[in-house]
Scaffold this motif. Structure first.
Motif, mmCIF file in Angstrom:
data_model
loop_
_atom_site.group_PDB
_atom_site.id
_atom_site.type_symbol
_atom_site.label_atom_id
_atom_site.label_comp_id
_atom_site.label_asym_id
_atom_site.label_seq_id
_atom_site.Cartn_x
_atom_site.Cartn_y
_atom_site.Cartn_z
ATOM 1 N N VAL A 185 0.841 -1.194 0.000
ATOM 2 C CA VAL A 185 0.000 0.000 0.000
ATOM 3 C C VAL A 185 0.878 1.247 0.000
ATOM 4 O O VAL A 185 0.580 2.234 -0.670
ATOM 5 N N ALA A 186 1.994 1.192 0.726
ATOM 6 C CA ALA A 186 2.899 2.335 0.758
ATOM 7 C C ALA A 186 3.443 2.647 -0.639
ATOM 8 O O ALA A 186 3.643 3.813 -0.993
ATOM 9 N N ASP A 187 3.675 1.610 -1.447
ATOM 10 C CA ASP A 187 4.130 1.829 -2.823
ATOM 11 C C ASP A 187 3.105 2.652 -3.610
ATOM 12 O O ASP A 187 3.464 3.541 -4.387
ATOM 13 N N VAL A 188 1.828 2.339 -3.399
ATOM 14 C CA VAL A 188 0.762 3.064 -4.103
ATOM 15 C C VAL A 188 0.708 4.507 -3.629
ATOM 16 O O VAL A 188 0.619 5.442 -4.440
ATOM 17 N N LEU A 189 0.775 4.714 -2.331
ATOM 18 C CA LEU A 189 0.716 6.067 -1.783
ATOM 19 C C LEU A 189 1.903 6.893 -2.257
ATOM 20 O O LEU A 189 1.761 8.071 -2.609
ATOM 21 N N ASP A 190 3.075 6.278 -2.281
ATOM 22 C CA ASP A 190 4.275 6.975 -2.749
ATOM 23 C C ASP A 190 4.180 7.326 -4.232
ATOM 24 O O ASP A 190 4.681 8.364 -4.671
ATOM 25 N N ALA A 191 3.558 6.452 -5.008
ATOM 26 C CA ALA A 191 3.439 6.693 -6.449
ATOM 27 C C ALA A 191 2.668 7.978 -6.738
ATOM 28 O O ALA A 191 2.921 8.640 -7.750
ATOM 29 N N PHE A 192 1.749 8.339 -5.841
ATOM 30 C CA PHE A 192 0.945 9.538 -6.045
ATOM 31 C C PHE A 192 1.399 10.711 -5.171
ATOM 32 O O PHE A 192 0.742 11.746 -5.122
ATOM 33 N N GLY A 193 2.511 10.540 -4.473
ATOM 34 C CA GLY A 193 3.032 11.624 -3.663
ATOM 35 C C GLY A 193 2.141 12.013 -2.504
ATOM 36 O O GLY A 193 2.091 13.178 -2.099
ATOM 37 N N LEU A 194 1.415 11.042 -1.956
ATOM 38 C CA LEU A 194 0.526 11.319 -0.829
ATOM 39 C C LEU A 194 1.314 11.290 0.480
ATOM 40 O O LEU A 194 2.369 10.663 0.581
ATOM 41 N N SER A 195 0.779 11.952 1.491
ATOM 42 C CA SER A 195 1.365 11.940 2.827
ATOM 43 C C SER A 195 0.610 10.928 3.673
ATOM 44 O O SER A 195 -0.614 10.800 3.558
ATOM 45 N N TYR A 196 1.326 10.217 4.552
ATOM 46 C CA TYR A 196 0.640 9.221 5.361
ATOM 47 C C TYR A 196 1.402 8.969 6.653
ATOM 48 O O TYR A 196 2.595 9.244 6.758
ATOM 49 N N ARG A 197 0.668 8.455 7.622
ATOM 50 C CA ARG A 197 1.231 8.202 8.943
ATOM 51 C C ARG A 197 0.524 7.007 9.563
ATOM 52 O O ARG A 197 -0.693 6.850 9.431
ATOM 53 N N GLY A 198 1.281 6.169 10.245
ATOM 54 C CA GLY A 198 0.699 5.043 10.947
ATOM 55 C C GLY A 198 0.180 5.471 12.311
ATOM 56 O O GLY A 198 0.738 6.361 12.952
ATOM 57 N N LEU A 199 -0.900 4.859 12.747
ATOM 58 C CA LEU A 199 -1.445 5.121 14.074
ATOM 59 C C LEU A 199 -2.021 3.820 14.588
ATOM 60 O O LEU A 199 -3.075 3.393 14.156
ATOM 61 N N GLY A 200 -1.309 3.173 15.483
ATOM 62 C CA GLY A 200 -1.785 1.913 16.021
ATOM 63 C C GLY A 200 -1.223 0.697 15.314
ATOM 64 O O GLY A 200 -1.501 -0.431 15.705
ATOM 65 N N GLY A 201 -0.453 0.895 14.245
ATOM 66 C CA GLY A 201 0.235 -0.214 13.612
ATOM 67 C C GLY A 201 -0.534 -0.996 12.574
ATOM 68 O O GLY A 201 0.038 -1.842 11.893
ATOM 69 N N ALA A 202 -1.833 -0.745 12.397
ATOM 70 C CA ALA A 202 -2.624 -1.563 11.488
ATOM 71 C C ALA A 202 -2.668 -1.016 10.071
ATOM 72 O O ALA A 202 -2.898 -1.763 9.121
ATOM 73 N N GLY A 203 -2.496 0.271 9.911
ATOM 74 C CA GLY A 203 -2.627 0.851 8.584
ATOM 75 C C GLY A 203 -2.118 2.275 8.530
ATOM 76 O O GLY A 203 -1.482 2.766 9.468
#
Length: 243
Positions: A98-116
């Motif tokens: 999933v991180a590969d997909v998010l990176d492909a679109f230049g999105l920002s993301y953060r984990g919270l709780g370890g599940a996603g």
């Protein structure tokens, strides 16, 4: 994680690499038969029509995927009567994350709780997330609801109401809506009060999102997105009829 080169929103066209990443991600979700609505909400984020969403880290035989209050729905992921088959890990590990997909679109993301991942178009929006994972407090849900861009009335309803909350099938059983009509609300991520005006608005919003997926599928040359949206809608109709 905040990606250094965000996309320009709205995304009018996507590159071949982005198309491949998104197609593979959609395919993995469909094959797992879990989290089918997640790519819909992510597509809206990618196109600049939704400020944020939640993406489970797992692909393949993934656990429950939700956009919103994950603790509330986690217990529904695997009903006690369901028989679970254990599949070897190498058969469930896809070639993309999933991180590969998010990176492909230049999105920002953060984990919270370890599940996603909590995903946003801009890094600053991640600062709206609760600093401590504590689903028992109203403050926690207010911050999480604000992060996703939910209406204040929907956030308040979630906080002040008690589960189990009325499901779409129950609204159909009351005789006020048809399965084909109420099924559009499956595209609306937030939990909302089942009063007539709010249900009507959710139905209109869901229909708009369903139509938007067809438009984006053509615009991005990604038929898999339209196929996914059709599956999500048809399953929602079926669920309303069966119950």
């Amino acid at each position: 994680m905040a990606v250094g080169h965000p996309s320009t929103f709205p995304v009018e066209t996507i590159t071949a690499d982005q198309r491949q990443a998104l197609r593979q991600y959609i395919t993995e979700r469909q094959e797992s038969e879990m989290g089918l609505r997640e790519p819909v909400w992510l597509a809206l984020v990618i196109n600049g029509e939704k400020p944020a969403c939640y993406a489970n880290q797992g692909l393949g035989s993934s656990p429950l995927i939700t956009d919103g209050w994950t603790d509330e729905l986690a217990g529904q992921a695997v009903p006690p009567e369901m028989e679970i088959d254990v599949v070897p890990l190498e058969e469930t590990t896809p070639d993309i994350t999933v991180a590969d997909v998010l990176d492909a679109f230049g999105l920002s993301y953060r984990g919270l709780g370890g599940a996603g991942w909590y995903v946003a178009r801009t890094a600053w929006r991640l600062e709206l997330l609760p600093t401590v994972r504590n689903g028992a407090t109203a403050a926690y849900h207010r911050r999480l609801g604000a992060f996703f861009g939910y209406a204040r009335a929907d956030i308040n309803y979630f906080i002040t109401s008690e589960p189990p909350r009325p499901q779409p099938a129950a609204l159909v059983a009351d005789g006020h809506y048809t399965p084909e009509e109420i099924a559009y609300t499956t595209f609306v991520p937030e939990i909302f009060e089942p009063e007539p005006e709010r249900v009507a608005r959710a139905t209109r919003t869901g229909r708009t999102i369903r139509d938007r997926m067809a438009q984006l599928a053509r615009q991005w040359e990604l038929p898999a997105l339209e196929d996914l949206a059709a599956t999500v809608y048809e399953e929602a109709v079926s669920d309303c009829r069966d119950d």
